[in-house]
Design a protein around this motif. Structure first.
Motif, PDB file in Angstrom:
ATOM      1  N   GLU A 127      51.505  13.913  25.755  1.00  0.00           N
ATOM      2  CA  GLU A 127      52.851  14.306  24.913  1.00  0.00           C
ATOM      3  C   GLU A 127      53.526  12.930  24.837  1.00  0.00           C
TER       4      GLU A 127
ATOM      5  N   LYS B 266      56.021  12.081  27.234  1.00  0.00           N
ATOM      6  CA  LYS B 266      55.542  11.638  28.698  1.00  0.00           C
ATOM      7  C   LYS B 266      54.916  10.398  28.372  1.00  0.00           C
TER       8      LYS B 266
ATOM      9  N   TRP C 293      55.852  24.066  17.608  1.00  0.00           N
ATOM     10  CA  TRP C 293      56.278  23.729  19.169  1.00  0.00           C
ATOM     11  C   TRP C 293      57.955  23.904  19.354  1.00  0.00           C
TER      12      TRP C 293
ATOM     13  N   ARG D 193      59.610  26.406  21.263  1.00  0.00           N
ATOM     14  CA  ARG D 193      60.318  26.190  22.670  1.00  0.00           C
ATOM     15  C   ARG D 193      61.589  26.644  22.834  1.00  0.00           C
TER      16      ARG D 193
ATOM     17  N   LYS E 184      57.369  25.210  28.234  1.00  0.00           N
ATOM     18  CA  LYS E 184      57.486  23.803  28.670  1.00  0.00           C
ATOM     19  C   LYS E 184      56.356  22.812  27.844  1.00  0.00           C
ATOM     20  N   SER E 185      55.480  23.537  27.225  1.00  0.00           N
ATOM     21  CA  SER E 185      54.342  22.687  26.746  1.00  0.00           C
ATOM     22  C   SER E 185      53.719  23.445  25.615  1.00  0.00           C
TER      23      SER E 185
ATOM     24  N   GLU F  10      51.120  25.977  26.518  1.00  0.00           N
ATOM     25  CA  GLU F  10      51.705  26.985  26.998  1.00  0.00           C
ATOM     26  C   GLU F  10      51.871  28.089  26.122  1.00  0.00           C
TER      27      GLU F  10
ATOM     28  N   ASN G 230      46.448  12.490  32.770  1.00  0.00           N
ATOM     29  CA  ASN G 230      45.968  13.674  31.966  1.00  0.00           C
ATOM     30  C   ASN G 230      44.435  13.396  31.611  1.00  0.00           C
TER      31      ASN G 230
END
Length: 903
Positions: free
Chosen positions: A137, A140, A275, A279, A285-286, A289, A461
């Motif tokens: 992501e 991140k 997304w 969200r 959170k992702s 998910e 990851n």
């Protein structure tokens, strides 16, 4: 807006022609670039070159993005390319792997006999590598930077001579595309000390797509109503097509050729929209998910359907079913509910369908505008997610009335990163074709000396490999549970999925991308295939019922196979541990295929048998049957002189029949057949062989012997065949008492003989490396075999230094051995070794022996020359299915080339 930049055109031109980017090929090439044609851009000669000849994909059972292997890469290259989008960072990196390849007298003799092969391509790679695919992501970014630093990818990788000798990052440049290449350039410089060289985003997307679609067999697939179908793209009929890249937003690109593309449309409603809204509405959170939530959702709780408006009825007048979505989220306006009253799962699915359907519709309208039928969808929004693909496919199918179809890519999210990676200087691309790639299904990381090699992955990851799980943990691992097939309601035609067990996957990666294209030596299409374009090796496709049967057969055979594999390694504790891990790994493969028969793409019985051999090799079992093969070879060679003496006492016609009977009788020695394994307890090898010979009563189940005999005896003044390719099967009696005597007969008739055998072990099949030793022993008792073996480079003539006029006047036709390029009980003629392809060019007879090569594969295949297919059927189900026969029935099928006039 058009994006026909000079550099974009250059990248595609070089890919198509395989030229170096360091300088123009000649003045005409430079002239072309100055007059508007594809130019060649001068780059720094200090930049290492990337050799993509023989590139192949190599993935992991869990990986949605299989690794690409580069067999011929020997220079130090930049190991990293990035596509930094608004939502995700896609990273493609190169890692080395050593390839130890030997040369020998046999291969030198073949090169002298056949001449050089493959143009300027290197036949025997010295060092190779793989392309890996990882995503992060964008939020991140630090995790991505830590990952690069941990593997020293920006310095060439921890295995690079440059890194070991000079770890400096001075003047290191990494290729990058996407908006983040500009936005985060300073961060990369500060953290890693590297500069990002920006590559055009659209150009990289197109270059990546063109590379994958041209080079990778079954890279593209359709997905409709939960059913996958892999598509073989004709490289000569690729253009034009529409490329729809769904990232944070959507770009729609019309591609007309290499370097010829134009962004014709797009929309700001894409993956970022899904997304972002998801969200806000679900607190996920992702992205993954959010996708996982959608699998448990029911969009009819929020979407207004046609049936809601018309009292549960269809609006048939305009072709709308009651389940068609009339308005996404439409029900929420008439209900007195708050956000907290709706399930996050339903919100996620409704949102997913709304965005996916509109992307599909907009894409088709653009295809219609430009008259295009091929539409490829890529980008990380798709994620191999079944509902997403089905929704897009439904929209394209619905609005086109079935005239257009949506196609998806295995490496859907990495098009830009792949294109950026291709922008490094390169050569050898002119030979990069689909037949050079072999699909494999290894489980994971290299296993050497009882340890998994590579740095700890920590929380980075990159998934821990299945290999590591199997070997290190030693616990039972079940195959991942695939998503339930969607139903047929809602716009896009899907119902809420039913969960299987407690495992739900947020993507369809296990069902779509677990297939692997594995590194092999240079491969060629077999030149004697009558029609390579329609060639299909598998005689039987694996339907669910067929797979169930072979699942049982292979599962029952597994304990015995493990015992032999462990024994072949000396029965050590490490071998036992790896044997147990292999059994669980292969069982997981079988379970995965039972859940989803199309999990590994188009899959036949031959592929399933090859899967077993690859899994053995993955756990470092080089040759599970080595001891058995040696014992059976010795026993068979001991009686060979008596057999040859018996044959020599026959007349020509009786001898030929006895030879064919001998091949069929000896084919009973097959450790891949449960029935044949049971026979080993009933006598010695020679006793079983004699028993089998006694049962060789004609007529056989398929009996074309008389036709073959007529061809062999039609005109004794002429040699019937110039060169025969004999595809041999098993070790022991099969080759020693069956195929070698037949080869000897052909040699005596003046026919060159090429014994074609596996490059790698598979069950008790003989390999090309083993045959010279067998021939050397046989030649001690037969002058014909000795002279032919010497002429073919299998033996060093003991009298080579002696002047002998009588010897010079009796030059023998050669007996040669070539590798077939595979390590399977079967053979795929789309992918054979270069030395076999060369040997085939002057061949006018092919003899395929054994169930794997003549029944499981190639039974219905026609060649450009005469073909004789010989096999004993050692499976009752196969005998019934193919011929309506019984176990131990024999097949002698002769298929003459149509050009012969003697019939």
């Amino acid at each position: 807006m058009a994006s026909n930049s000079t550099e974009n055109i250059t990248k595609e031109k070089q890919f198509a022609k395989g030229i170096s980017a360091t300088e123009p090929e000649d003045k005409e090439e430079r002239k072309e670039s100055l007059t508007g044609g594809p130019p060649v851009i001068q780059r720094s000669g200090s930049r290492p070159q990337l050799d993509l000849s023989g590139a192949a994909i190599h993935g992991n059972f869990e990986d949605r993005y299989p690794t690409i292997l580069l067999p011929n890469q020997s220079d130090d290259i930049s190991h990293l390319a990035l596509d930094i989008g608004g939502s995700l960072i896609k990273l493609v990196y190169f890692s080395r792997h050593a390839e130890s390849l030997t040369d020998d007298y046999r291969k030198n003799s073949l090169r002298k006999k056949f001449g050089g092969t493959n143009g300027n391509r290197r036949n025997y790679p010295i060092l190779g590598g793989r392309l890996h695919f990882v995503k992060f992501e964008t939020s991140k970014l630090n995790e991505c930077l830590d990952f690069i630093s941990s593997k020293q990818l920006h310095r060439g990788g921890v295995d690079s001579p440059i890194w070991r000798g000079n770890p400096s990052t001075e003047n290191i440049v990494i290729k990058a595309t996407g908006g983040g290449a500009f936005k985060y350039a300073d961060v990369f410089r500060e953290r890693l000390g590297v500069s990002l060289e920006k590559e055009d985003e659209m150009g990289s997307l197109v270059a990546g797509a063109n590379f994958l679609l041209r080079a990778i067999r079954h890279e593209a697939f359709t997905h409709m109503d939960g059913q996958k179908e892999f598509i073989q793209i004709d490289p000569n009929d690729l253009f034009p097509y529409l490329l729809v890249n769904i990232g944070s937003g959507v770009s729609i690109i019309k591609v007309d050729g290499f370097g010829k593309f134009q962004r014709v449309s797009g929309t700001n409603v894409g993956g970022g929209t899904y997304w972002g809204l998801g969200r806000l509405l679900t607190k996920c959170k992702s992205f993954d998910e959010l996708l996982e939530l959608s699998q448990k959702g029911d969009n009819s709780q929020l979407d207004m359907l046609v049936g809601d408006i018309y009292g549960g009825l269809d609006y048939s007048k305009i072709g709308l079913s009651a389940s068609t979505i009339a308005s996404s989220f439409g029900k929420t306006i008439s209900e007195n509910k708050e956000l907290s009253d709706y399930r996050p799962e339903d919100i996620s699915l409704s949102l997913l369908r709304m965005i996916s359907y509109n992307i599909g519709q907009i894409s088709y309208l653009n295809a219609l505008r430009y008259g295009l039928k091929k539409i490829f969808f890529g980008g990380f929004f798709i994620r191999g997610h079944a509902y997403t693909m089905d929704t897009i496919s439904f929209a394209v199918h619905f609005w086109s009335k079935g005239e257009a179809q949506a196609m998806f890519l295995r490496h859907e999210g990495f098009l830009g990163a792949v294109g950026a990676f291709m922008s490094y200087e390169k050569h050898g691309l002119d030979d990069l074709r689909a037949h050079q790639l072999v699909e494999r299904f290894p489980m994971g990381a290299p296993y050497v000396g009882g340890k998994i090699h590579g740095p700890p992955l920590g929380n980075l990851n990159e998934k821990i490999s299945w290999m590591e799980k199997f070997v290190q943990k030693g616990t039972a691992i079940t195959a991942p549970v695939p998503m339930a097939p969607p139903g047929t309601t809602g716009m896009g035609g899907f119902e809420r999925p039913s969960a299987r067990g407690n495992i739900l996957r947020s993507d369809a990666s296990a069902a779509l991308n677990v297939g692997v294209l594995h590194l092999v030596p240079t491969l060629e299409v077999f030149p004697l295939l009558r029609d390579p374009k329609i060639y299909e090796p598998n005689t039987i496709d694996l339907s669910h019922s067929e797979l169930e049967y072979w699942f049982t057969v292979l599962s029952e055979h597994l304990p015995d196979l493990v015992d032999k594999a462990v024994a072949s390694e000396g029965g050590t504790d490490d071998a036992k541990r790896r044997g147990d891990a292999f059994a669980r790994a292969f069982s997981a493969h079988l379970a995965r295929l039972m859940e989803e028969p199309a999990a590994y793409g188009k899959f036949g019985l031959a592929d399933l048998l090859e899967l077993r051999e690859e899994c053995l090799r993955e756990f470092q079992f080089g040759d599970a049957y080595i001891t058995i093969k040696q014992r059976e070879n010795e026993a068979s060679l001991a009686v060979l002189p008596d057999l040859l003496m018996e044959l020599d006492g026959m007349n020509e016609e009786d001898r030929l029949l006895a030879l064919i009977e001998g091949v069929l009788a000896a084919n009973i020695f097959d450790w891949g057949s449960r029935a044949c394994v049971d026979l080993y307890h009933k006598g010695t090898i020679i006793e079983i062989y004699r028993m089998s010979r006694k049962k060789m009563q004609r007529p056989w189940r398929v009996d074309d012997f008389d036709t073959f005999n007529k061809k062999m005896l039609t005109d004794k003044r002429q040699q019937p065949y110039k060169r025969a390719l004999l595809f041999v099967d098993n070790s022991g009696a099969d080759i020693v008492l069956g195929m070698l005597p037949l080869a000897r007969e052909l040699l005596r008739r003046g026919t060159e003989v090429v014994l074609v055998a596996n490059s790698l072990p598979a069950l008790n099949d003989v390999t090309a490396n083993e045959i010279p030793g067998i021939v050397a022993e046989a030649a001690k008792h037969c002058d014909t075999l000795r002279r032919a073996a010497e002429a073919g480079g299998l033996l060093l003539d003991a009298m080579a230094g002696i002047e002998d006029e009588s010897k010079a006047s009796t030059v023998s036709v050669p007996l040669m051995v070539v590798e077939n390029g595979c390590g399977s009980p079967c053979i795929d003629f789309r992918q054979v070794s270069s030395e076999l392809a060369e040997a085939a060019k002057e061949a006018d007879l092919i003899i395929l022996e054994g169930m794997g090569r003549a029944l499981h594969t190639n039974l219905n295949v026609r060649f450009k020359c005469d073909a004789l297919k010989l096999a004993m059927i050692k499976n009752q189900r196969l005998a019934e299915k193919l011929f309506g026969g019984n176990i131990y029935d024999c097949i002698c099928r002769f298929e003459p080339d149509k050009t012969w006039k003697w019939l």
